[in-house]
Each structure stands twice: as C-alpha cells, then as structure tokens.
Design a protein around this motif. Structure first.
Motif, PDB file in Angstrom:
ATOM      1  N   UNK A 142       0.803  -0.238   3.591  1.00  0.00           N
ATOM      2  CA  UNK A 142       1.897  -1.006   3.077  1.00  0.00           C
ATOM      3  C   UNK A 142       3.031  -1.178   4.333  1.00  0.00           C
ATOM      4  N   UNK A 143       3.646   0.050   4.967  1.00  0.00           N
ATOM      5  CA  UNK A 143       4.540   0.031   5.579  1.00  0.00           C
ATOM      6  C   UNK A 143       4.364  -0.959   6.946  1.00  0.00           C
ATOM      7  N   UNK A 144       3.304  -1.184   7.629  1.00  0.00           N
ATOM      8  CA  UNK A 144       2.861  -1.857   8.781  1.00  0.00           C
ATOM      9  C   UNK A 144       3.037  -3.176   8.121  1.00  0.00           C
ATOM     10  N   UNK A 145       2.285  -3.440   6.964  1.00  0.00           N
ATOM     11  CA  UNK A 145       2.119  -4.755   6.389  1.00  0.00           C
ATOM     12  C   UNK A 145       3.678  -5.374   6.284  1.00  0.00           C
ATOM     13  N   UNK A 146       4.544  -4.777   5.749  1.00  0.00           N
ATOM     14  CA  UNK A 146       6.028  -5.025   5.370  1.00  0.00           C
ATOM     15  C   UNK A 146       6.632  -5.393   6.715  1.00  0.00           C
ATOM     16  N   UNK A 147       6.322  -4.456   7.743  1.00  0.00           N
ATOM     17  CA  UNK A 147       7.150  -4.722   9.168  1.00  0.00           C
ATOM     18  C   UNK A 147       6.354  -5.896   9.802  1.00  0.00           C
ATOM     19  N   UNK A 148       5.249  -6.289   9.586  1.00  0.00           N
ATOM     20  CA  UNK A 148       4.532  -7.624   9.998  1.00  0.00           C
ATOM     21  C   UNK A 148       5.287  -8.902   9.210  1.00  0.00           C
ATOM     22  N   UNK A 149       5.190  -8.615   7.969  1.00  0.00           N
ATOM     23  CA  UNK A 149       5.964  -9.894   7.259  1.00  0.00           C
ATOM     24  C   UNK A 149       7.352 -10.045   7.487  1.00  0.00           C
ATOM     25  N   UNK A 150       7.917  -8.918   8.152  1.00  0.00           N
ATOM     26  CA  UNK A 150       9.578  -8.994   8.472  1.00  0.00           C
ATOM     27  C   UNK A 150       9.672  -9.794   9.922  1.00  0.00           C
ATOM     28  N   UNK A 151       8.777  -9.312  10.772  1.00  0.00           N
ATOM     29  CA  UNK A 151       8.559 -10.161  11.938  1.00  0.00           C
ATOM     30  C   UNK A 151       8.424 -11.608  11.935  1.00  0.00           C
ATOM     31  N   UNK A 152       7.635 -12.070  10.847  1.00  0.00           N
ATOM     32  CA  UNK A 152       7.157 -13.325  10.666  1.00  0.00           C
ATOM     33  C   UNK A 152       8.432 -14.141  10.170  1.00  0.00           C
TER      34      UNK A 152
END
Length: 360
Positions: free
Chosen positions: A146-156
C-alpha cells in the motif's frame, strides 16, 4: 437548544451533522461533543459511511478524543458490507481522524488497506497525503504494497499536490525511499514560490525531509531554504527555528548538496544570527538541539551563538543529566533529523538513509 435536548430527541444522523457543521465553522464545543458520544456509539451501526467519516473527522478536528466512540465507529466501518460503500476520500478522512487522536483500530486499518488497493484510480492528492500520514503516524505496518503504491501515485500527480500535502508526502518518502532523487527534486520545484501556503510546522517538516535525501535539484532546495531564511523566520516558534537550523546544517553535509554548500552555509549563518536574538528565551531542550546542530556544522560560522550556549552551559549540563542520554546521543546523528513533525506529535523512527551520503 442542543445542550438541553432529551436523550433520543435528536437522531444520531442529526448529531453527526451538527458535530460536523460545528467543526467546519471552527466552533469546537468539546462538552457538547462528549454529550453526543454515548448515543453515537450505541447506534454506530445505523450510520452511513459519510456520517461515520464526518463524525470521526469532527471529533478529531475538535481535539475531542473519545476512544469508546472511535472504537464503535471503527467496528461499524470495518464491516465487510459497509467498508465497500465508503468513497476513497471518506476512508482517508476517517483514517486521518484515528491518527490525529492517536486511537488505534487494527481491523479498520486492515480493511482500509484492502479497499484502497482495489480503488487506486480514485485517489486525489489530498486523500493520498492523509492516508500516508495516518498509517505512518500510528505506525501501522500494512501487509501489502500500500505505502509504495500510494507514493507512486503521488509521484504521478505531484503538480496537483498543495504545498501542505507535499510536505507530508516528502516526509514519508524521506523514510521510505530517500534515494529517489527525481522525486525530491520535483518536490522542491513544486514548492518554490508557494511557501506562504505552508503552516510553520509543515514548512520545517518539508525542509527536514529534503535535507536528508538525494535530489537532482540541489539548487531548488537551496533556493527554498534561502526564501525561508529571508521571508519566513518571524513565523517560526523557537522549537521550529531550531529544527530549521538542524535542516540547514544537515543539508550542508549531505553530499547531494555539495554544489550548493557555500549558499547553504551562508543561509545557515543567517538562521544563526536570527537565533542569537532569541537565544536567551530558548528552553534547555531547544538549546541542546542548537548545540548539537552547531557540533555537526562544518561551515565555521555561528560563533556568537556558540558563545551564548557556553554562557548557558550550566542549564545545558543539567538538561543532559536529567534526560535520556541515549536520546541525546541520537540527536547528534544525521538520521534522526528528517522525521520531526509538529511539536505536539510523536514522529515515527527513521527507517534509514542507506542510499544517502554525508560528509563526516
């Protein structure tokens, strides 16, 4: 009128609406909210997802922590049939409320984790920031990505973040992926010229995070730090000024900022001169923080501030004698610096900066 109501006179849906409306208006009537708690807890299962989310948010916003109510609302929200009805921003708001009040609810967060992973495409930047902050603040360890996924979404969607959201995201990212230079470079670019939109605590948190990471934009960080030193020092409390000094010192020994070291050292001297004006008002804890920062600084400045600290040596020695020596030793280390949050909040422990190099 609401204060004088009879038990059961108002439905719990009405109580939820009243609580949310008062919090939205900045009317924090803790006594009134406490009078709502028992009825809301008893009938939590009848509330709709939006009412659960709004109630949790209202109580947290009003700094009214009723653990029994939060547990009841968390139980109701965690039901399989109900958790799927929450919108993503409602899940994020509810998670934020639990974290803000420090109430843990493992079942609720486990269901939030699963629900969020299934609906990644629905997130807004604000929801991402709130979820990241909530999981980190409560030290909830997800069983998934979840956390890496949210960080990737944030970067986008980085350009869509507000500076306040960026401060939170950068703080979490500095612990999770400190070597992601492109991300932190973009954070500095997005925040440039928008520092007025940050609260003082968030401003210091942002700089503490950026000071300890890799970046492809060292000039951008140096410019932001300079802007703070020239235009925002008066907004900062003493503890925040000490945190800002520590950020500047750490950045000055971070290899990622080598090309801007002279500029960062000059800004660090500016912060020292401002602190000199307030040095006599610093608490022993803040004084110890300043002393630790100056011990790390290789810029050769801050001599007058060092002299003031020497003059208050007895206070500093007494503080060291009466406080956790292990904690004081940790305060001298680089990796203890990027996780400081607002003063009234306990920051999670740093997870490591193995990809970042510092001069010693």
């Amino acid at each position: 009128r609401v204060h004088c109501r009879r038990e059961g006179e108002f439905g719990v849906q009405c109580l939820s609406t009243i609580a949310c409306s008062l919090a939205s208006l900045g009317r924090y009537d803790v006594a009134l909210l406490h009078s709502f708690s028992q009825e809301l807890a008893l009938h939590a299962g009848t509330l709709k997802p939006v009412e659960i989310s709004n109630t949790l948010w209202a109580f947290a916003k009003s700094r009214c922590c009723d653990a029994e109510l939060f547990r009841a609302l968390g139980d109701a929200a965690a039901e399989e049939s109900k958790i799927r009805l929450f919108k993503t921003h409602e899940l994020a708001s509810a998670a934020w409320a639990f974290a803000k009040t420090g109430v843990r609810h493992h079942a609720f967060f486990a269901h939030v984790e699963l629900a969020c992973l299934e609906r990644c495409g629905e997130f807004t930047p604000e929801s991402i920031a709130r979820l990241l902050w909530a999981f980190t603040r409560l030290k909830v360890t997800p069983n998934s990505s979840l956390i890496p996924t949210l960080l990737r979404l944030s970067l986008q969607m980085l350009p869509r973040h507000t500076p306040e959201d960026l401060s939170i995201v950068a703080w979490i990212a500095s612990m999770r992926c400190p070597g992601h230079g492109n991300f932190f470079g973009d954070v500095a670019r997005c925040c440039a010229g928008r520092l007025d939109d940050l609260t003082p605590g968030s401003l210091v948190r942002l700089l503490k995070a950026l000071a300890t990471v890799k970046t492809d934009n060292p000039v951008g960080f140096a410019d932001v730090l300079h802007d703070v030193a020239e235009n925002h020092l008066q907004r900062l409390r003493h503890s925040e000024l000490c945190g800002l000094l520590r950020s500047a010192v750490v950045a000055s020994i971070n290899v990622a900022y080598t090309d801007c070291k002279a500029c960062i050292d000059m800004t660090t001297g500016r912060i020292c001169r401002h602190l000199e004006e307030h040095a006599l008002q610093l608490r022993p804890k803040d004084l110890a923080d300043v002393a630790a920062s100056l011990a790390l600084w290789q810029g050769g400045g801050g001599e007058q501030l060092r002299n003031i600290i020497r003059q208050r040596r007895s206070e500093l020695d007494e503080h060291r004698m009466t406080h956790d020596l292990k904690g004081l030793r940790r305060s001298l280390s680089v990796t203890s610096l990027s996780t400081a949050d607002e003063e009234d909040e306990e920051a999670p422990a740093i997870l490591g900066h193995k990809n970042v190099q510092f001069r010693t």
